[in-house]
Design a protein around this motif. Structure first.
Motif, PDB file in Angstrom:
ATOM      1  N   GLY A 195       0.805  -1.216   0.000  1.00 25.32           N
ATOM      2  CA  GLY A 195       0.000   0.000   0.000  1.00 25.32           C
ATOM      3  C   GLY A 195       0.835   1.261   0.000  1.00 25.32           C
ATOM      4  N   ASP A 196       2.155   1.135  -0.051  1.00 25.42           N
ATOM      5  CA  ASP A 196       3.067   2.276   0.019  1.00 25.42           C
ATOM      6  C   ASP A 196       3.802   2.421  -1.301  1.00 25.42           C
ATOM      7  OD1 ASP A 196       4.905   4.228   0.607  1.00 25.42           O
ATOM      8  OD2 ASP A 196       5.774   3.198   2.352  1.00 25.42           O
ATOM      9  N   LYS A 197       3.530   3.509  -2.021  1.00 24.87           N
ATOM     10  CA  LYS A 197       4.178   3.707  -3.314  1.00 24.87           C
ATOM     11  C   LYS A 197       5.669   4.005  -3.190  1.00 24.87           C
ATOM     12  CE  LYS A 197       0.705   4.707  -6.761  1.00 24.87           C
ATOM     13  NZ  LYS A 197       0.391   5.564  -7.927  1.00 24.87           N
ATOM     14  N   HIS A 198       6.161   4.220  -1.995  1.00 33.32           N
ATOM     15  CA  HIS A 198       7.603   4.386  -1.800  1.00 33.32           C
ATOM     16  C   HIS A 198       8.341   3.052  -1.933  1.00 33.32           C
ATOM     17  CE1 HIS A 198       7.554   8.616  -0.434  1.00 33.32           C
ATOM     18  NE2 HIS A 198       6.341   8.304   0.014  1.00 33.32           N
ATOM     19  N   ASP A 199       7.613   1.942  -1.898  1.00 26.10           N
ATOM     20  CA  ASP A 199       8.221   0.634  -2.113  1.00 26.10           C
ATOM     21  C   ASP A 199       8.391   0.386  -3.602  1.00 26.10           C
ATOM     22  OD1 ASP A 199       8.551  -0.185   0.535  1.00 26.10           O
ATOM     23  OD2 ASP A 199       6.502  -0.958   0.654  1.00 26.10           O
ATOM     24  N   TYR A 200       9.564  -0.074  -3.973  1.00 27.14           N
ATOM     25  CA  TYR A 200       9.876  -0.400  -5.360  1.00 27.14           C
ATOM     26  C   TYR A 200       9.096  -1.649  -5.774  1.00 27.14           C
ATOM     27  CZ  TYR A 200      12.801  -1.983  -9.303  1.00 27.14           C
ATOM     28  OH  TYR A 200      13.258  -2.415 -10.517  1.00 27.14           O
ATOM     29  N   ILE A 201       8.631  -1.655  -7.033  1.00 26.98           N
ATOM     30  CA  ILE A 201       7.927  -2.822  -7.546  1.00 26.98           C
ATOM     31  C   ILE A 201       8.313  -3.033  -9.014  1.00 26.98           C
ATOM     32  CG2 ILE A 201       5.876  -1.458  -8.156  1.00 26.98           C
ATOM     33  CD1 ILE A 201       4.168  -3.901  -7.561  1.00 26.98           C
ATOM     34  N   SER A 202       8.528  -4.285  -9.385  1.00 25.27           N
ATOM     35  CA  SER A 202       8.795  -4.604 -10.788  1.00 25.27           C
ATOM     36  C   SER A 202       8.254  -6.004 -11.078  1.00 25.27           C
ATOM     37  CB  SER A 202      10.300  -4.540 -11.100  1.00 25.27           C
ATOM     38  OG  SER A 202      11.010  -5.588 -10.455  1.00 25.27           O
ATOM     39  N   MET A 203       8.277  -6.371 -12.354  1.00 25.52           N
ATOM     40  CA  MET A 203       7.793  -7.674 -12.783  1.00 25.52           C
ATOM     41  C   MET A 203       8.955  -8.466 -13.373  1.00 25.52           C
ATOM     42  SD  MET A 203       4.679  -8.519 -15.427  1.00 25.52           S
ATOM     43  CE  MET A 203       5.676  -8.636 -16.911  1.00 25.52           C
ATOM     44  N   GLY A 204       8.963  -9.776 -13.164  1.00 27.31           N
ATOM     45  CA  GLY A 204       9.998 -10.617 -13.752  1.00 27.31           C
ATOM     46  C   GLY A 204      10.039 -10.440 -15.263  1.00 27.31           C
ATOM     47  N   PRO A 205      11.217 -10.311 -15.862  1.00 25.35           N
ATOM     48  CA  PRO A 205      11.301  -9.965 -17.289  1.00 25.35           C
ATOM     49  C   PRO A 205      10.811 -11.035 -18.251  1.00 25.35           C
ATOM     50  CG  PRO A 205      13.475 -10.491 -16.418  1.00 25.35           C
ATOM     51  CD  PRO A 205      12.541 -10.436 -15.247  1.00 25.35           C
ATOM     52  N   TYR A 206      10.929 -12.296 -17.877  1.00 24.94           N
ATOM     53  CA  TYR A 206      10.658 -13.372 -18.830  1.00 24.94           C
ATOM     54  C   TYR A 206       9.315 -14.067 -18.580  1.00 24.94           C
ATOM     55  CZ  TYR A 206      15.682 -12.747 -19.592  1.00 24.94           C
ATOM     56  OH  TYR A 206      16.927 -12.214 -19.848  1.00 24.94           O
ATOM     57  N   TRP A 207       8.401 -13.368 -17.955  1.00 34.34           N
ATOM     58  CA  TRP A 207       7.099 -13.959 -17.626  1.00 34.34           C
ATOM     59  C   TRP A 207       5.999 -13.317 -18.454  1.00 34.34           C
ATOM     60  CZ3 TRP A 207       6.718 -18.095 -14.314  1.00 34.34           C
ATOM     61  CH2 TRP A 207       7.889 -18.418 -13.610  1.00 34.34           C
ATOM     62  N   TRP A 208       5.147 -14.176 -19.031  1.00 41.58           N
ATOM     63  CA  TRP A 208       4.123 -13.734 -19.982  1.00 41.58           C
ATOM     64  C   TRP A 208       2.748 -14.301 -19.598  1.00 41.58           C
ATOM     65  CZ3 TRP A 208       5.232 -11.111 -24.744  1.00 41.58           C
ATOM     66  CH2 TRP A 208       6.609 -10.855 -24.952  1.00 41.58           C
ATOM     67  N   PRO A 209       1.685 -13.627 -20.025  1.00 44.04           N
ATOM     68  CA  PRO A 209       0.341 -14.178 -19.784  1.00 44.04           C
ATOM     69  C   PRO A 209       0.204 -15.552 -20.412  1.00 44.04           C
ATOM     70  CG  PRO A 209       0.218 -11.893 -20.534  1.00 44.04           C
ATOM     71  CD  PRO A 209       1.638 -12.313 -20.707  1.00 44.04           C
ATOM     72  N   ASP A 210      -0.456 -16.438 -19.715  1.00 42.22           N
ATOM     73  CA  ASP A 210      -0.705 -17.787 -20.218  1.00 42.22           C
ATOM     74  C   ASP A 210      -1.926 -17.731 -21.138  1.00 42.22           C
ATOM     75  OD1 ASP A 210      -1.303 -20.433 -20.683  1.00 42.22           O
ATOM     76  OD2 ASP A 210      -1.094 -21.068 -18.592  1.00 42.22           O
ATOM     77  N   PRO A 211      -1.746 -17.963 -22.444  1.00 43.84           N
ATOM     78  CA  PRO A 211      -2.887 -17.855 -23.370  1.00 43.84           C
ATOM     79  C   PRO A 211      -3.992 -18.879 -23.089  1.00 43.84           C
ATOM     80  CG  PRO A 211      -0.980 -18.846 -24.456  1.00 43.84           C
ATOM     81  CD  PRO A 211      -0.506 -18.346 -23.124  1.00 43.84           C
TER      82      PRO A 211
END
Length: 421
Positions: free
Chosen positions: A93-109
């Motif tokens: 709930g704190d935007k001061h925390d860094y957030i990212s997504m794993g680079p090699y992960w994609w939606p499962d079709p």
């Protein structure tokens, strides 16, 4: 390489450390003071004063200098960056925390909402680089600070230093915009986990910030309070790395992630004036990273099984070479480390040298061989200098020719061996 195999490899090798070499002539890096005593109070650790001075003397004659100033001028008129601008709110709930997504992960079709995401090694999902996450801003901030600080050094134009200082205050110090010193929500995967140990790798971008702050010192654009605040931020982040479940899991990684963890921790410790921690980390690199990761023939098995085996071999050696270079600051000879069955940095660099300029002939899977061209130039240069190796010097020259505008052309002096290529 599984953890059990890594341990077996270490025990079977019966590792030892070769006698430390005499210090190279020229300015010396001295613990947490770095090169400050011989670099006009600029507290750098890997950016050496004599190499930067040589580049400054010939700067207008090199494509790398032109490229640097172009980057710095763009940063001069560009925005400031902060983790609080992202569109997505972290689980805390704190935007001061860094957030990212794993680079090699994609939606499962095969799934209606694509979750949980599935992994495609070597294929970066562009969703990671959107304004929903922080990695693009982290990259932009650290790259801009690096370019601006070096442009200030080369031109003595205070505008570059002023903008770099502004970027640093916004990202690290201003209570309204600063990043909290943790990466617990880094490289999360939708439908699987809000953050992963691998996310600690994201902050390798801050290594360039440490050197940049040192170069900015003569400008006085950072106050004593600013400097203390930055050192405190990196001390807090280093503490989080060592004590959090995420950080401890990344430390246990047996591939490039473990090495990048060590490289960050040692560098951040030096910047935070913790010589003892930096020395401890660097002194263990041989037995904890090189022996388990480097095979007797010099290959890196964990990286050779990737879809970008050549790229990841260089990527895995980058922190190991960086740690060997940092060893100068704490009196530890990582370059001389070798196991009884030959595992060491020299063997690893020699394993890759035959494929410089011949990337497509690399005998392991590499989906983008052209993308690996030039990646090894700084590594080969430093290794050639450490070992006095003409073969590695030749590989460095060929690799450098493939990337003439790369920043390391300004930061690392080429090695000229007595023996001709």
């Amino acid at each position: 390489m599984k953890a059990a195999y890594a341990l077996t490899a270490v025990l079977a090798a019966v590792a030892f450390v070769a006698p430390a070499k005499a210090a190279e002539p020229g300015p010396q890096c001295v613990g947490a003071q770095g090169y400050a005593a011989s670099f006009g109070e600029r507290r750098t650790f890997r950016w050496r004063p004599e190499w930067l001075a040589a580049s400054k003397a010939q700067r207008t004659d090199t494509p790398a200098y032109t490229a640097l100033i172009k980057r710095a001028d763009a940063a001069l008129t560009g925005p400031v960056y902060t983790v609080t601008d992202k569109l997505r709110t972290p689980p805390s709930g704190d935007k001061h925390d860094y957030i990212s997504m794993g680079p090699y992960w994609w939606p499962d079709p095969a799934k209606p909402n694509g979750e949980p995401y599935v992994r495609r090694d070597g294929q970066v999902n562009p969703e990671r680089n959107t304004s929903a996450f922080d990695v693009t801003s982290l990259e932009a901030m650290s790259g801009a600070v690096e370019a601006l600080s070096l442009a200030y050094y080369f031109t003595d134009d205070p505008r570059y230093a002023d903008k770099a200082a502004q970027l640093l205050r916004v990202w690290f110090l201003d209570p309204a915009t600063r990043m909290n010193p943790n990466a617990r929500f880094a490289q999360g995967v939708p439908g699987r986990t809000p953050g992963r140990a691998e996310g600690v790798l994201d902050t390798f971008r801050l290594l360039r910030v440490v050197e940049s702050v040192g170069v900015l010192s003569p400008s006085k654009t950072l106050s004593a309070a600013d400097q203390a605040g930055l050192e405190r931020w990196f001390a807090d982040y280093a503490r989080w790395m060592q004590t959090s479940p995420t950080g401890r899991e990344e430390r246990a990684a047996t591939n490039n992630h473990g090495s990048w963890y060590d490289y960050q921790l040692a560098t951040f410790a030096l910047f935070a004036r913790d010589d003892a921690l930096a020395r401890k980390v660097i002194s263990e690199v041989g037995k904890t990273r090189i022996a388990p990761q480097v095979a007797p023939d010099g290959g890196l098995p964990e990286e050779l099984k990737r879809t970008r085996a050549l790229h990841y071999s260089y990527f895995a050696l980058e922190p190991l070479v960086g740690l060997a270079d940092l060893g100068r600051c704490v009196g530890v000879d990582v370059w001389g480390y070798q196991t009884k069955d030959g595992r060491g940095l020299r063997k690893a660099m020699s394993f890759l040298a035959p494929y410089v300029g011949r990337e497509a002939s690399f005998p392991h899977k590499e989906i983008n061989p052209a993308g690996a061209a030039g990646e090894g130039a700084p590594l080969f240069t430093l290794a050639a200098r450490a070992y006095g190796d003409a073969g590695l010097a030749k590989a460095a020259a060929v690799s450098a020719a493939a990337s003439p505008t790369a920043l390391d052309r300004l930061l690392i002096a080429p090695y000229e061996p007595k023996e001709r290529f």
